[in-house]
Design a protein around this motif. Structure first.
Motif, PDB file in Angstrom:
ATOM      1  N   ARG A  59       0.857  -1.180   0.000  1.00  0.00           N
ATOM      2  CA  ARG A  59       0.000   0.000   0.000  1.00  0.00           C
ATOM      3  C   ARG A  59       0.896   1.234   0.000  1.00  0.00           C
ATOM      4  O   ARG A  59       1.759   1.380   0.844  1.00  0.00           O
ATOM      5  N   GLN A  60       0.666   2.100  -0.982  1.00  0.00           N
ATOM      6  CA  GLN A  60       1.360   3.377  -1.043  1.00  0.00           C
ATOM      7  C   GLN A  60       0.296   4.458  -0.991  1.00  0.00           C
ATOM      8  O   GLN A  60      -0.376   4.734  -1.974  1.00  0.00           O
ATOM      9  N   GLY A  61       0.132   5.028   0.190  1.00  0.00           N
ATOM     10  CA  GLY A  61      -0.938   6.004   0.393  1.00  0.00           C
ATOM     11  C   GLY A  61      -2.278   5.291   0.284  1.00  0.00           C
ATOM     12  O   GLY A  61      -2.467   4.227   0.868  1.00  0.00           O
ATOM     13  N   PRO A  62      -3.211   5.832  -0.494  1.00  0.00           N
ATOM     14  CA  PRO A  62      -4.510   5.168  -0.626  1.00  0.00           C
ATOM     15  C   PRO A  62      -4.527   4.062  -1.681  1.00  0.00           C
ATOM     16  O   PRO A  62      -5.527   3.396  -1.858  1.00  0.00           O
ATOM     17  N   VAL A  63      -3.407   3.860  -2.362  1.00  0.00           N
ATOM     18  CA  VAL A  63      -3.371   2.929  -3.495  1.00  0.00           C
ATOM     19  C   VAL A  63      -2.752   1.595  -3.085  1.00  0.00           C
ATOM     20  O   VAL A  63      -1.698   1.550  -2.466  1.00  0.00           O
ATOM     21  N   LEU A  64      -3.424   0.512  -3.454  1.00  0.00           N
ATOM     22  CA  LEU A  64      -2.909  -0.839  -3.234  1.00  0.00           C
ATOM     23  C   LEU A  64      -2.279  -1.305  -4.543  1.00  0.00           C
ATOM     24  O   LEU A  64      -2.939  -1.303  -5.583  1.00  0.00           O
ATOM     25  N   ARG A  96      -5.170   1.512  -9.871  1.00  0.00           N
ATOM     26  CA  ARG A  96      -4.438   2.755  -9.595  1.00  0.00           C
ATOM     27  C   ARG A  96      -4.961   3.901 -10.463  1.00  0.00           C
ATOM     28  O   ARG A  96      -5.162   5.016  -9.988  1.00  0.00           O
ATOM     29  N   GLU A  97      -5.238   3.607 -11.745  1.00  0.00           N
ATOM     30  CA  GLU A  97      -5.776   4.636 -12.634  1.00  0.00           C
ATOM     31  C   GLU A  97      -7.187   5.044 -12.225  1.00  0.00           C
ATOM     32  O   GLU A  97      -7.545   6.219 -12.294  1.00  0.00           O
ATOM     33  N   ALA A  98      -7.988   4.071 -11.778  1.00  0.00           N
ATOM     34  CA  ALA A  98      -9.353   4.387 -11.322  1.00  0.00           C
ATOM     35  C   ALA A  98      -9.304   5.253 -10.068  1.00  0.00           C
ATOM     36  O   ALA A  98     -10.089   6.194  -9.921  1.00  0.00           O
ATOM     37  N   ALA A  99      -8.378   4.959  -9.162  1.00  0.00           N
ATOM     38  CA  ALA A  99      -8.238   5.771  -7.942  1.00  0.00           C
ATOM     39  C   ALA A  99      -7.802   7.186  -8.297  1.00  0.00           C
ATOM     40  O   ALA A  99      -8.287   8.158  -7.699  1.00  0.00           O
ATOM     41  N   ALA A 100      -6.908   7.328  -9.264  1.00  0.00           N
ATOM     42  CA  ALA A 100      -6.466   8.658  -9.684  1.00  0.00           C
ATOM     43  C   ALA A 100      -7.625   9.434 -10.305  1.00  0.00           C
ATOM     44  O   ALA A 100      -7.786  10.637 -10.054  1.00  0.00           O
ATOM     45  N   ALA A 101      -8.452   8.757 -11.098  1.00  0.00           N
ATOM     46  CA  ALA A 101      -9.620   9.420 -11.696  1.00  0.00           C
ATOM     47  C   ALA A 101     -10.608   9.856 -10.616  1.00  0.00           C
ATOM     48  O   ALA A 101     -11.171  10.954 -10.693  1.00  0.00           O
ATOM     49  N   ARG A 102     -10.815   9.010  -9.591  1.00  0.00           N
ATOM     50  CA  ARG A 102     -11.718   9.383  -8.486  1.00  0.00           C
ATOM     51  C   ARG A 102     -11.185  10.596  -7.735  1.00  0.00           C
ATOM     52  O   ARG A 102     -11.946  11.466  -7.336  1.00  0.00           O
ATOM     53  N   ARG A 103      -9.862  10.654  -7.545  1.00  0.00           N
ATOM     54  CA  ARG A 103      -9.283  11.805  -6.851  1.00  0.00           C
ATOM     55  C   ARG A 103      -9.457  13.083  -7.670  1.00  0.00           C
ATOM     56  O   ARG A 103      -9.718  14.148  -7.129  1.00  0.00           O
ATOM     57  N   ARG A 104      -9.296  12.961  -9.007  1.00  0.00           N
ATOM     58  CA  ARG A 104      -9.471  14.139  -9.859  1.00  0.00           C
ATOM     59  C   ARG A 104     -10.912  14.623  -9.854  1.00  0.00           C
ATOM     60  O   ARG A 104     -11.175  15.814  -9.931  1.00  0.00           O
TER      61      ARG A 104
END
Length: 143
Positions: A59-64, A96-104
């Motif tokens: 886990r790196q921050g919120p990303v697994l 990871r890409e889905a998490a980045a899109a959710r953050r954006r």
């Protein structure tokens, strides 16, 4: 000068540092010690020995992230060399890409101001409310 034979096994914390997944070896050891890193589905301690083909989950921050170990290196080299030591699984890349899109697409920063200090307008509204609100228990004062 004779060449060194390729490494067969390497400590987890040393590999994480050499692969540039953590800035220092101490950070890598701390993350492993806290149980945030597993090797082949098993929680791993910093001294756990890795070999090529192992599957890491960290886990790196919120990303697994899920990584397949491709090579071992005991020295920290340039980023392209470090990235050649592992391959991220397609499921991990997609997550990871889905998490980045959710953050954006996340909440508007101004929406969270209600949790911080009140603005001047908020303070005025609070003062007005406190000035005109009367508790039923108090009643008029009889002196």
């Amino acid at each position: 000068m004779p060449e060194k034979p390729p490494l067969e096994r390497l400590r987890l914390d040393k590999w994480l540092w050499a692969a540039r997944l953590y800035k220092t070896r101490a950070q890598a050891a701390e993350e492993a010690g806290l149980g945030r890193i597993s090797v082949n589905g098993q929680p791993a301690k910093p001294a756990r020995e890795l070999k090529p083909g192992d599957l890491l989950t960290l886990r790196q921050g919120p990303v697994l992230r899920e990584l397949q170990v491709l090579g071992l290196s005991a020295v920290r080299g340039p980023a392209p060399v470090a990235q050649a030591l592992y391959a991220e699984t397609p499921q991990s890349v997609a997550a990871r890409e889905a998490a980045a899109a959710r953050r954006r697409m996340g909440v508007e920063p101004a929406d969270t101001l209600a949790h911080g200090r009140p603005t001047k307008r908020d303070r005025r509204q609070i003062a007005d409310w406190q000035r005109w609100s009367v508790s039923l228990d108090e009643g008029p004062s009889r002196s």
